[in-house]
Design an enzyme around this catalytic site. Sequence first.
Site, PDB file in Angstrom:
ATOM      1  N   ASP A  52     -14.316  85.047  58.437  1.00  0.00           N
ATOM      2  CA  ASP A  52     -13.185  84.504  57.680  1.00  0.00           C
ATOM      3  C   ASP A  52     -13.075  82.980  57.837  1.00  0.00           C
ATOM      4  O   ASP A  52     -13.252  82.442  58.935  1.00  0.00           O
ATOM      5  CB  ASP A  52     -11.880  85.128  58.162  1.00  0.00           C
ATOM      6  CG  ASP A  52     -11.775  86.618  57.855  1.00  0.00           C
ATOM      7  OD1 ASP A  52     -12.827  87.290  57.795  1.00  0.00           O
ATOM      8  OD2 ASP A  52     -10.649  87.096  57.689  1.00  0.00           O
ATOM      9  N   HIS A  54     -10.410  81.252  55.551  1.00  0.00           N
ATOM     10  CA  HIS A  54      -8.966  81.176  55.282  1.00  0.00           C
ATOM     11  C   HIS A  54      -8.447  79.762  55.034  1.00  0.00           C
ATOM     12  O   HIS A  54      -7.450  79.337  55.630  1.00  0.00           O
ATOM     13  CB  HIS A  54      -8.177  81.826  56.421  1.00  0.00           C
ATOM     14  CG  HIS A  54      -8.104  83.319  56.296  1.00  0.00           C
ATOM     15  ND1 HIS A  54      -7.561  83.947  55.205  1.00  0.00           N
ATOM     16  CD2 HIS A  54      -8.515  84.314  57.128  1.00  0.00           C
ATOM     17  CE1 HIS A  54      -7.638  85.264  55.356  1.00  0.00           C
ATOM     18  NE2 HIS A  54      -8.233  85.515  56.508  1.00  0.00           N
ATOM     19  N   ASP A  80     -12.819  86.299  52.570  1.00  0.00           N
ATOM     20  CA  ASP A  80     -11.580  85.657  53.015  1.00  0.00           C
ATOM     21  C   ASP A  80     -11.762  84.143  53.146  1.00  0.00           C
ATOM     22  O   ASP A  80     -11.627  83.559  54.232  1.00  0.00           O
ATOM     23  CB  ASP A  80     -11.076  86.290  54.324  1.00  0.00           C
ATOM     24  CG  ASP A  80     -10.276  87.562  54.054  1.00  0.00           C
ATOM     25  OD1 ASP A  80     -10.350  88.096  52.932  1.00  0.00           O
ATOM     26  OD2 ASP A  80      -9.577  88.032  54.973  1.00  0.00           O
ATOM     27  N   ASP A  83      -6.275  81.410  51.400  1.00  0.00           N
ATOM     28  CA  ASP A  83      -5.000  81.819  51.996  1.00  0.00           C
ATOM     29  C   ASP A  83      -4.903  81.395  53.461  1.00  0.00           C
ATOM     30  O   ASP A  83      -5.884  81.099  54.123  1.00  0.00           O
ATOM     31  CB  ASP A  83      -4.779  83.334  51.884  1.00  0.00           C
ATOM     32  CG  ASP A  83      -4.557  83.809  50.450  1.00  0.00           C
ATOM     33  OD1 ASP A  83      -4.188  82.972  49.612  1.00  0.00           O
ATOM     34  OD2 ASP A  83      -4.755  85.001  50.177  1.00  0.00           O
ATOM     35  N   ARG A  84      -3.662  81.384  53.936  1.00  0.00           N
ATOM     36  CA  ARG A  84      -3.324  81.043  55.317  1.00  0.00           C
ATOM     37  C   ARG A  84      -3.436  79.544  55.610  1.00  0.00           C
ATOM     38  O   ARG A  84      -2.454  78.917  55.973  1.00  0.00           O
ATOM     39  CB  ARG A  84      -4.191  81.801  56.330  1.00  0.00           C
ATOM     40  CG  ARG A  84      -4.122  83.307  56.217  1.00  0.00           C
ATOM     41  CD  ARG A  84      -2.737  83.801  56.505  1.00  0.00           C
ATOM     42  NE  ARG A  84      -2.679  85.246  56.621  1.00  0.00           N
ATOM     43  CZ  ARG A  84      -1.557  85.939  56.701  1.00  0.00           C
ATOM     44  NH1 ARG A  84      -0.399  85.310  56.644  1.00  0.00           N
ATOM     45  NH2 ARG A  84      -1.578  87.240  56.797  1.00  0.00           N
ATOM     46  N   ASN A 112     -10.762  90.907  51.449  1.00  0.00           N
ATOM     47  CA  ASN A 112      -9.532  91.497  50.926  1.00  0.00           C
ATOM     48  C   ASN A 112      -8.546  90.451  50.402  1.00  0.00           C
ATOM     49  O   ASN A 112      -7.616  90.791  49.669  1.00  0.00           O
ATOM     50  CB  ASN A 112      -8.850  92.369  51.996  1.00  0.00           C
ATOM     51  CG  ASN A 112      -8.367  91.571  53.184  1.00  0.00           C
ATOM     52  OD1 ASN A 112      -9.147  90.893  53.847  1.00  0.00           O
ATOM     53  ND2 ASN A 112      -7.080  91.646  53.486  1.00  0.00           N
ATOM     54  N   HIS A 113      -8.755  89.183  50.746  1.00  0.00           N
ATOM     55  CA  HIS A 113      -7.880  88.139  50.212  1.00  0.00           C
ATOM     56  C   HIS A 113      -8.354  87.594  48.867  1.00  0.00           C
ATOM     57  O   HIS A 113      -7.612  86.841  48.229  1.00  0.00           O
ATOM     58  CB  HIS A 113      -7.755  86.989  51.220  1.00  0.00           C
ATOM     59  CG  HIS A 113      -6.692  87.216  52.240  1.00  0.00           C
ATOM     60  ND1 HIS A 113      -5.448  86.632  52.186  1.00  0.00           N
ATOM     61  CD2 HIS A 113      -6.677  88.009  53.339  1.00  0.00           C
ATOM     62  CE1 HIS A 113      -4.723  87.036  53.209  1.00  0.00           C
ATOM     63  NE2 HIS A 113      -5.460  87.874  53.931  1.00  0.00           N
ATOM     64  N   HIS A 162     -17.079  92.834  54.434  1.00  0.00           N
ATOM     65  CA  HIS A 162     -15.912  92.128  54.969  1.00  0.00           C
ATOM     66  C   HIS A 162     -15.144  92.978  55.972  1.00  0.00           C
ATOM     67  O   HIS A 162     -14.861  92.543  57.083  1.00  0.00           O
ATOM     68  CB  HIS A 162     -14.967  91.704  53.849  1.00  0.00           C
ATOM     69  CG  HIS A 162     -13.729  91.029  54.390  1.00  0.00           C
ATOM     70  ND1 HIS A 162     -13.776  89.770  54.954  1.00  0.00           N
ATOM     71  CD2 HIS A 162     -12.441  91.457  54.515  1.00  0.00           C
ATOM     72  CE1 HIS A 162     -12.568  89.444  55.383  1.00  0.00           C
ATOM     73  NE2 HIS A 162     -11.733  90.451  55.130  1.00  0.00           N
ATOM     74  N   ARG A 210      -2.854  98.721  58.800  1.00  0.00           N
ATOM     75  CA  ARG A 210      -2.717  97.715  57.744  1.00  0.00           C
ATOM     76  C   ARG A 210      -2.072  98.277  56.480  1.00  0.00           C
ATOM     77  O   ARG A 210      -1.628  97.520  55.623  1.00  0.00           O
ATOM     78  CB  ARG A 210      -4.086  97.141  57.382  1.00  0.00           C
ATOM     79  CG  ARG A 210      -4.804  96.389  58.487  1.00  0.00           C
ATOM     80  CD  ARG A 210      -6.152  95.907  57.983  1.00  0.00           C
ATOM     81  NE  ARG A 210      -6.973  95.273  58.989  1.00  0.00           N
ATOM     82  CZ  ARG A 210      -6.989  93.959  59.252  1.00  0.00           C
ATOM     83  NH1 ARG A 210      -6.179  93.159  58.602  1.00  0.00           N
ATOM     84  NH2 ARG A 210      -7.799  93.457  60.168  1.00  0.00           N
ATOM     85  N   HIS A 237     -12.875  90.032  59.091  1.00  0.00           N
ATOM     86  CA  HIS A 237     -11.599  90.706  58.811  1.00  0.00           C
ATOM     87  C   HIS A 237     -10.604  90.743  59.960  1.00  0.00           C
ATOM     88  O   HIS A 237      -9.407  90.891  59.733  1.00  0.00           O
ATOM     89  CB  HIS A 237     -11.910  92.132  58.324  1.00  0.00           C
ATOM     90  CG  HIS A 237     -10.767  92.865  57.697  1.00  0.00           C
ATOM     91  ND1 HIS A 237      -9.902  92.301  56.792  1.00  0.00           N
ATOM     92  CD2 HIS A 237     -10.363  94.164  57.824  1.00  0.00           C
ATOM     93  CE1 HIS A 237      -9.024  93.204  56.378  1.00  0.00           C
ATOM     94  NE2 HIS A 237      -9.293  94.345  57.004  1.00  0.00           N
TER      95      HIS A 237
END
Length: 306
Positions: A52, A54, A80, A83-84, A112-113, A162, A210, A237
């Site tokens: 990731d 991010h 990923d 985001d974040r 998944n993002h 992922h 999750r 992940h």
Amino acid sequence: MSSDLDAQIEQLFKCQPLSEQQVKELCNKARELLIEESNVQQVDAPVTICGDIHGQFHDLVKLFEVGGPLPDTSYLFLGDYVDRGHYSVETFELLLALKVRYPDRITLIRGNHETRQITQIYGMYESVMRTYGSANVWRYCCDVFDYLPLAATIDDRIFAVHGGLSPSINTIDQIRTIDRKQEVPHEGAMCDLLWSDPDENASNWGVSPRGAGYVFGEAAAKAFMYANDLDMMARAHQLVMEGYRETFGALCVTVWSAPNYCYRCGNVASILQLDEHLNKNYVIFDAAPHENRQNTVKKPITDYFL
């Protein structure tokens, strides 16, 4: 085209986003490449596996400093990208530009993002609106998300994804039959690949905390490896404070490449280098120095852990 693209890559490495029209053209070129790639993309060793990112742009730049520049080094990123962190726009644009420039030296699979729903909640949509004043660039990027492969194999010996495995999938050929060009569903095989996690306390399959995907135990992992004649699997992940974690007797490795995640977790990051014989070398690195970060806007980060 390559000279224009090289100039754009140089600009992006300075953390300067492209124009809206340039992003539109870049995404169109990327989709033309990605549509030719399989759901399970074949990758040759030697290769460097990355977890990731991010939106932590400056740490991505440090990753390339640690791992070596393209095209000298071949990279496999496990999703990923956004985001974040504060730089979803610059991060994904840079990776996409590198993919278009060196298509055989960098593989990008879906996390998944990389979905419309998640990016509207956890930062990328807001980042696009702040940078461009409209949602067009977000839409262009989301269209690319739908074309990203779901997994990869390295020399037909290592499975890379992922998240993890699915009780709906016994063979890699089953993954190849999925229609991936869509928003990630809330359940089913495609969802599981992007959301599931290994769990050493699970014997086979369990409910994921999750709310999507499953937890899978050593028996499930061994069954998948045996059925597909694989040696191990690599995935991302999950935040790992030490940068990487081997589970099930090194049958499964989690690689995490966002140091000091969310600018507060204090973790180190790693990349996994595989040589031509698939020998493993984990390279640990810390977050980029604070002085390397320009115009970092401190914004609240949603406390829901994905």
